[in-house]
Design an enzyme around this catalytic site. Structure first.
Site, PDB file in Angstrom:
ATOM      1  N   GLY A  20     111.317  69.728 106.816  1.00 55.10           N
ATOM      2  CA  GLY A  20     112.295  69.689 105.734  1.00 55.10           C
ATOM      3  C   GLY A  20     112.050  68.653 104.652  1.00 55.10           C
ATOM      4  O   GLY A  20     113.002  68.160 104.054  1.00 55.10           O
ATOM      5  N   ASN A  76     110.782  69.345 101.791  1.00 52.31           N
ATOM      6  CA  ASN A  76     111.227  69.984 100.535  1.00 52.31           C
ATOM      7  C   ASN A  76     112.746  69.950 100.422  1.00 52.31           C
ATOM      8  O   ASN A  76     113.287  69.752  99.342  1.00 52.31           O
ATOM      9  CB  ASN A  76     110.697  71.418 100.447  1.00 52.31           C
ATOM     10  CG  ASN A  76     109.255  71.451  99.997  1.00 52.31           C
ATOM     11  OD1 ASN A  76     108.968  71.221  98.821  1.00 52.31           O
ATOM     12  ND2 ASN A  76     108.340  71.675 100.935  1.00 52.31           N
ATOM     13  N   ILE A 103     111.367  86.354 108.034  1.00 50.89           N
ATOM     14  CA  ILE A 103     111.435  87.350 106.964  1.00 50.89           C
ATOM     15  C   ILE A 103     112.809  88.000 107.062  1.00 50.89           C
ATOM     16  O   ILE A 103     113.232  88.383 108.156  1.00 50.89           O
ATOM     17  CB  ILE A 103     110.307  88.390 107.144  1.00 50.89           C
ATOM     18  CG1 ILE A 103     108.962  87.698 106.920  1.00 50.89           C
ATOM     19  CG2 ILE A 103     110.487  89.568 106.197  1.00 50.89           C
ATOM     20  CD1 ILE A 103     107.784  88.478 107.423  1.00 50.89           C
ATOM     21  N   LEU A 104     113.506  88.102 105.938  1.00 50.61           N
ATOM     22  CA  LEU A 104     114.831  88.710 105.945  1.00 50.61           C
ATOM     23  C   LEU A 104     114.743  90.133 105.403  1.00 50.61           C
ATOM     24  O   LEU A 104     113.788  90.496 104.720  1.00 50.61           O
ATOM     25  CB  LEU A 104     115.812  87.864 105.131  1.00 50.61           C
ATOM     26  CG  LEU A 104     115.951  86.412 105.608  1.00 50.61           C
ATOM     27  CD1 LEU A 104     116.979  85.666 104.764  1.00 50.61           C
ATOM     28  CD2 LEU A 104     116.312  86.341 107.094  1.00 50.61           C
ATOM     29  N   ASN A 156     111.265  81.119  97.024  1.00 54.09           N
ATOM     30  CA  ASN A 156     110.464  80.595  98.136  1.00 54.09           C
ATOM     31  C   ASN A 156     109.387  79.675  97.581  1.00 54.09           C
ATOM     32  O   ASN A 156     108.888  79.895  96.475  1.00 54.09           O
ATOM     33  CB  ASN A 156     109.794  81.770  98.870  1.00 54.09           C
ATOM     34  CG  ASN A 156     108.885  81.316  99.987  1.00 54.09           C
ATOM     35  OD1 ASN A 156     109.257  80.460 100.813  1.00 54.09           O
ATOM     36  ND2 ASN A 156     107.672  81.851 100.038  1.00 54.09           N
ATOM     37  N   HIS A 176     105.552  78.224  98.383  1.00 52.86           N
ATOM     38  CA  HIS A 176     104.371  78.540  99.198  1.00 52.86           C
ATOM     39  C   HIS A 176     103.244  77.570  98.816  1.00 52.86           C
ATOM     40  O   HIS A 176     103.026  77.309  97.630  1.00 52.86           O
ATOM     41  CB  HIS A 176     103.949  79.985  98.926  1.00 52.86           C
ATOM     42  CG  HIS A 176     102.776  80.404  99.746  1.00 52.86           C
ATOM     43  ND1 HIS A 176     102.899  80.805 101.061  1.00 52.86           N
ATOM     44  CD2 HIS A 176     101.456  80.439  99.453  1.00 52.86           C
ATOM     45  CE1 HIS A 176     101.701  81.089 101.540  1.00 52.86           C
ATOM     46  NE2 HIS A 176     100.810  80.864 100.584  1.00 52.86           N
ATOM     47  N   GLY A 192     108.044  92.196  99.840  1.00 53.24           N
ATOM     48  CA  GLY A 192     106.652  91.875 100.211  1.00 53.24           C
ATOM     49  C   GLY A 192     106.498  90.390 100.470  1.00 53.24           C
ATOM     50  O   GLY A 192     107.063  89.579  99.742  1.00 53.24           O
ATOM     51  N   ASP A 213     105.364  86.823 100.188  1.00 53.88           N
ATOM     52  CA  ASP A 213     104.745  85.983  99.143  1.00 53.88           C
ATOM     53  C   ASP A 213     104.358  86.782  97.902  1.00 53.88           C
ATOM     54  O   ASP A 213     103.428  86.402  97.174  1.00 53.88           O
ATOM     55  CB  ASP A 213     103.484  85.258  99.692  1.00 53.88           C
ATOM     56  CG  ASP A 213     103.799  84.357 100.868  1.00 53.88           C
ATOM     57  OD1 ASP A 213     104.896  83.777 100.895  1.00 53.88           O
ATOM     58  OD2 ASP A 213     102.934  84.221 101.753  1.00 53.88           O
ATOM     59  N   HIS A 225     101.849  68.964  99.218  1.00 59.40           N
ATOM     60  CA  HIS A 225     103.251  68.646  99.526  1.00 59.40           C
ATOM     61  C   HIS A 225     103.880  67.810  98.411  1.00 59.40           C
ATOM     62  O   HIS A 225     105.023  68.025  98.009  1.00 59.40           O
ATOM     63  CB  HIS A 225     103.321  67.867 100.849  1.00 59.40           C
ATOM     64  CG  HIS A 225     104.059  68.612 101.919  1.00 59.40           C
ATOM     65  ND1 HIS A 225     103.500  68.943 103.120  1.00 59.40           N
ATOM     66  CD2 HIS A 225     105.315  69.091 101.957  1.00 59.40           C
ATOM     67  CE1 HIS A 225     104.388  69.605 103.844  1.00 59.40           C
ATOM     68  NE2 HIS A 225     105.487  69.706 103.164  1.00 59.40           N
TER      69      HIS A 225
HETATM   70  C1  GRF Z   1     105.676  73.740 102.779  1.00 54.92           C
HETATM   71  O1  GRF Z   1     104.296  73.560 102.695  1.00 54.92           O
HETATM   72  C2  GRF Z   1     106.096  75.018 102.105  1.00 54.92           C
HETATM   73  O2  GRF Z   1     105.305  75.363 101.020  1.00 54.92           O
HETATM   74  C3  GRF Z   1     105.925  76.027 103.201  1.00 54.92           C
HETATM   75  O3  GRF Z   1     106.327  75.350 104.368  1.00 54.92           O
HETATM   76  C4  GRF Z   1     106.117  73.952 104.208  1.00 54.92           C
HETATM   77  C5  GRF Z   1     107.420  73.271 104.526  1.00 54.92           C
HETATM   78  O4  GRF Z   1     107.327  71.876 104.528  1.00 54.92           O
HETATM   79  N1  GRF Z   1     106.627  77.244 102.906  1.00 54.92           N
HETATM   80  P1  GRF Z   1     108.614  70.991 104.718  1.00 54.92           P
HETATM   81  O5  GRF Z   1     109.334  71.461 105.982  1.00 54.92           O
HETATM   82  O6  GRF Z   1     109.499  71.164 103.515  1.00 54.92           O
HETATM   83  O7  GRF Z   1     108.132  69.599 104.861  1.00 54.92           O
END
Ligand code: GRF
Length: 203
Positions: free
Chosen positions: A15, A17, A98-99, A113, A115, A154, A156, A182
């Site tokens: 977490g 992000n 996936i929802l 999302n 990625h 789909g 990503d 990150h």
């Molecule tokens: C990130 O690299 C994000 O792009 C991917 O999962 C990872 C999550 O990292 N979808 P965090 O849990 O936010 O540290």
């Protein structure tokens, strides 16, 4: 208009992000992190939500159910929570499920999302975490980065909102590359969330 844009953040892991969004709450304008939901128990993201005083949900459908049924069940539970919490925007911040079903229609254009690659490269089934960075290095790429995109059926594959790039130097490792990306993700996710909040206010 004096509207609050209620945000649900979906997580499956550490977490960071989510933390970036929590730390940037004041830069989200009318956006409010209204709830956090994890599809795994015991992940640190839930602790981060609790520490920030944000309602946190853990929804783990019965692991004995067939994959399709688990997916449908999780999708339904999340949609129920969205309705109860008046959610306007859903952010997948390291969310691995996936929802499907009604939630996809009800939140069309309001689910994003993040990625860890420059989509459309290195996305799709099985492309998550270290798998992505290993594939980037194996392909000899000289740059990588992250992408925030709208979630569609789909994997990503939805329209791209924004990307941030990082160099891939000679001798790079998956861990070092992940770390560099990150850092950019934490900027991108806040920027994209603020963009979406404004878009929802304007709609
Ligand atoms: C990130 O690299 C994000 O792009 C991917 O999962 C990872 C999550 O990292 N979808 P965090 O849990 O936010 O540290």
């Amino acid at each position: 208009m004096n509207k609050t844009v209620n945000i649900l953040i979906l997580v499956s892991g550490n977490g960071t992000n989510l933390q970036a969004l929590i730390d940037a709450q004041s830069r989200l304008g009318a956006g409010k992190i209204a709830a956090v939901l994890s599809d795994k128990s015991g992940v640190y993201a839930i602790e981060r939500a609790r520490l920030a005083g944000i309602p946190a949900f853990v929804e783990v459908p019965d692991k004995k159910l067939p994959k399709e049924e688990r997916r449908a069940e999780l999708s339904k539970r999340i949609l129920d929570i969205c309705r109860k919490q008046n959610i306007d925007l859903i952010i997948y911040a390291g969310f691995l499920s996936i929802l499907q079903g009604d939630i996809m229609e009800e939140f069309k254009g309001r689910m994003i999302n993040i990625h860890p690659s420059l989509l459309p490269k290195f996305g799709g089934q099985g492309m998550y975490g270290e798998h992505v960075h290993r594939a980037v290095l194996a392909a000899g790429e000289t740059e990588s980065g992250c992408t925030v995109h709208l979630v569609t059926a789909g994997i990503d594959a939805g329209p791209i909102l924004l990307q941030r790039k990082v160099p891939v130097p000679d001798g790079d490792t998956p861990g070092a590359l992940a770390g560099r990306i990150h850092h950019e993700e934490h900027i991108a996710i806040v920027e994209a969330a603020a963009m979406m909040v404004q878009k929802i206010l304007d709609s």
